[in-house]
Scaffold this active site. Structure first.
Site, PDB file in Angstrom:
ATOM      1  NE  ARG A 179     -68.469 -19.632 -73.190  1.00 44.79           N
ATOM      2  CZ  ARG A 179     -68.392 -19.409 -71.877  1.00 44.79           C
ATOM      3  NH1 ARG A 179     -67.890 -18.297 -71.425  1.00 44.79           N
ATOM      4  NH2 ARG A 179     -68.793 -20.321 -71.032  1.00 44.79           N
ATOM      5  CE  LYS A 224     -59.074 -13.997 -62.273  1.00 51.86           C
ATOM      6  NZ  LYS A 224     -59.418 -13.871 -63.656  1.00 51.86           N
ATOM      7  CB  SER A 261     -63.256 -31.211 -55.619  1.00 54.56           C
ATOM      8  OG  SER A 261     -63.377 -30.119 -56.477  1.00 54.56           O
ATOM      9  CB  THR A 316     -69.106 -19.353 -67.033  1.00 49.66           C
ATOM     10  OG1 THR A 316     -68.455 -19.233 -68.297  1.00 49.66           O
ATOM     11  CG2 THR A 316     -68.323 -18.578 -65.997  1.00 49.66           C
ATOM     12  CB  SER A 356     -64.857 -15.798 -59.510  1.00 49.46           C
ATOM     13  OG  SER A 356     -65.217 -16.811 -60.410  1.00 49.46           O
ATOM     14  CB  THR A 372     -54.368 -14.868 -60.997  1.00 50.64           C
ATOM     15  OG1 THR A 372     -54.074 -14.498 -62.335  1.00 50.64           O
ATOM     16  CG2 THR A 372     -55.281 -13.818 -60.389  1.00 50.64           C
ATOM     17  CB  THR A 419     -44.622 -23.920 -70.846  1.00 45.88           C
ATOM     18  OG1 THR A 419     -45.237 -22.904 -71.618  1.00 45.88           O
ATOM     19  CG2 THR A 419     -44.619 -23.515 -69.397  1.00 45.88           C
ATOM     20  CB  THR A 420     -41.656 -20.113 -73.497  1.00 52.29           C
ATOM     21  OG1 THR A 420     -41.280 -20.992 -74.557  1.00 52.29           O
ATOM     22  CG2 THR A 420     -40.797 -18.870 -73.536  1.00 52.29           C
TER      23      THR A 420
HETATM   24  N1  PLP Z   1     -58.994 -19.807 -60.568  1.00 51.31           N
HETATM   25  C1  PLP Z   1     -60.156 -19.136 -60.564  1.00 51.31           C
HETATM   26  C2  PLP Z   1     -61.091 -19.315 -59.415  1.00 51.31           C
HETATM   27  C3  PLP Z   1     -60.492 -18.281 -61.626  1.00 51.31           C
HETATM   28  O1  PLP Z   1     -61.656 -17.621 -61.627  1.00 51.31           O
HETATM   29  C4  PLP Z   1     -59.577 -18.127 -62.700  1.00 51.31           C
HETATM   30  C5  PLP Z   1     -59.866 -17.238 -63.836  1.00 51.31           C
HETATM   31  O2  PLP Z   1     -60.696 -16.404 -63.843  1.00 51.31           O
HETATM   32  C6  PLP Z   1     -58.382 -18.858 -62.662  1.00 51.31           C
HETATM   33  C7  PLP Z   1     -58.119 -19.690 -61.584  1.00 51.31           C
HETATM   34  C8  PLP Z   1     -57.373 -18.726 -63.768  1.00 51.31           C
HETATM   35  O3  PLP Z   1     -56.714 -17.500 -63.647  1.00 51.31           O
HETATM   36  P1  PLP Z   1     -55.818 -16.941 -64.861  1.00 51.31           P
HETATM   37  O4  PLP Z   1     -56.687 -15.964 -65.570  1.00 51.31           O
HETATM   38  O5  PLP Z   1     -54.617 -16.324 -64.240  1.00 51.31           O
HETATM   39  O6  PLP Z   1     -55.485 -18.105 -65.714  1.00 51.31           O
END
Ligand code: PLP
Length: 410
Positions: A24, A246, A135, A361, A187, A243, A275-276
């Site tokens: 990458r 995005k 899953s 990916t 995604s 999240t 974690t902080t």
């Molecule tokens: N879940 C999915 C389906 C994602 O595509 C991603 C990241 O692209 C995440 C979770 C993780 O998100 P974050 O970028 O907030 O860590």
């Protein structure tokens, strides 16, 4: 083991991966609020076609003002974990805000959605002596990692295949606790799943549900509150993950659900406790961003219209892409080397940046160019993109024409 052996093992693994074509390269991007989607990279102006800042909220002036105001008042870092002096009113009000955005009882916030998924699933799975997870085959790495780390039994169903899911549920002992883990919008291929049908199955087989809405939040459902809301079942999913990075254009992640579930996670999830906490200015900026996103129906409509317009031009020009009803447009190239080559030509010859997507990916030989449109992309941008794609991706391309029947399930 001898010292140089460590180096040899690690270096040769990396080398082998690179030789297989999966190295990458990260393009340096210097974004500008005023010129986006045109940005600077290596002193060259290029146009971005692959951002996940879906609503351009990272450039919203009100959000920037809010963030700056808080930053000047309280400083940068939060100073600790939520437990050790890192809990501010900004964190608390963000948790209230995101819970009410999803119309659920309570929420827990994390430094990213990746952490949210990984630690929440691990913690949830560990709660039961014997749990079986179901899953989806295309679930995100963070979901997989959370399940795998817990060591519980996991049955993988074919992507978005409810019949397969049901057959696995049917075969599993009634007495064993069950958890279905899936996403509302995948995604990498842009599939929108019928969340209500998963809920029906979960009820029939008495299973819990964990839904990742990372790519849907801000864009679908009432006031952008996601696809579970769109399908009328947000109150029937046990845990919804999202999240802030995005649709809301900031950073961080969260899980929402019933009080007893969130209290359990807040008490036991290591990725929350140890974690902080996020910067207070970030928490404040996210709350502001959520309030704005709720009002952005026009932008949501624009994104869908522009995506449909672009998809139609791809069809007319016989450029193969995965048909879906979402704003994510994956153009299938299959081969990792070829997708890299196309991406490089787009960048060098046309000033367009579409990051090549390849293994891990997506599965091997499922490489693609993944396009996303934001409110700052216009019709002229689309025409410019199509012109470039037509020049480089020919329908006669041997690799593409040999893959007439796409199999997107892997
Ligand atoms: N879940 C999915 C389906 C994602 O595509 C991603 C990241 O692209 C995440 C979770 C993780 O998100 P974050 O970028 O907030 O860590």
């Amino acid at each position: 083991m001898k010292n140089n052996k460590y180096k040899y093992i690690l270096k040769s693994k990396t080398q082998k991966f690179f030789e297989e074509g999966y190295q990458r390269k990260f393009l340096p991007i210097n974004r500008s609020i005023n010129s986006f989607p045109v940005i600077n990279s290596n002193s060259k102006k290029i146009k971005i076609w692959c951002t996940n800042d879906y609503l351009n909220m990272s450039h919203n002036q009100e959000v920037i003002d809010e963030s700056t105001k808080i930053l000047k008042q309280v400083g940068t870092g939060s100073g600790g974990t939520r437990n050790i002096s890192g809990n501010s009113p900004y964190h608390e009000s963000l948790e209230k805000k995101i819970a009410s955005f999803h119309n659920t009882e309570k929420s827990i916030i994390f430094s990213s959605a990746y952490t949210a998924n990984q630690t929440s699933l691990w913690t949830l799975c560990k709660a039961f002596e014997k749990l079986c997870v179901f899953s989806d085959k295309l679930n995100h790495a963070s979901l997989i990692q959370g399940i795998k780390n817990s060591g519980v039994e996991c049955k993988i169903f074919d992507h978005n295949n409810l019949e397969h899911l049901e057959s696995l549920l049917r075969k599993t002992n009634e007495e064993i606790p069950k958890l279905i883990v899936f996403e509302s919008l995948y995604s990498m291929n842009g599939t929108i799943v019928e969340v209500n049908k998963y809920v029906e199955l979960a009820k029939k087989y008495n299973a819990m549900t964990y839904l990742d809405e990372v790519h849907a939040v801000g864009l679908y459902g009432n006031k952008g509150s996601g696809l579970a809301n769109y399908f009328g079942v947000s109150d029937q999913i046990d845990l919804i993950n999202g999240t802030f990075a995005k649709g809301f254009g900031q950073i961080g992640g969260y899980v929402v659900g019933k009080t007893y579930l969130i209290d359990y996670l807040k008490t036991f999830a290591p990725g929350f406790i140890f974690t902080t906490s996020m910067m207070p200015s970030t928490a404040g900026a996210i709350s502001k961003s959520i309030s704005i996103v709720e009002q952005e129906d026009e932008k949501r409509k624009y994104i869908q219209e522009m995506s449909n317009y672009l998809k139609n031009l791809l069809r007319i020009n016989k450029i193969p892409f995965i048909e879906n009803n979402s704003h994510i447009i994956p153009i299938m190239i299959f081969d990792a080397m070829l997708v890299k080559k196309y991406s490089q030509i787009l960048l060098n010859d046309f000033g367009l940046y579409i990051q090549p997507v390849f293994y891990p990916t997506v599965a091997k030989n499922r490489a693609r160019l993944r396009l996303t449109i934001t409110p700052k992309h216009n019709i002229d941008d689309i025409h410019e993109l199509i012109y470039a794609l037509k020049k480089i991706i020919s329908p006669k391309d041997s690799l593409i024409s040999t893959k007439k029947q796409f199999d997107y399930s892997i």
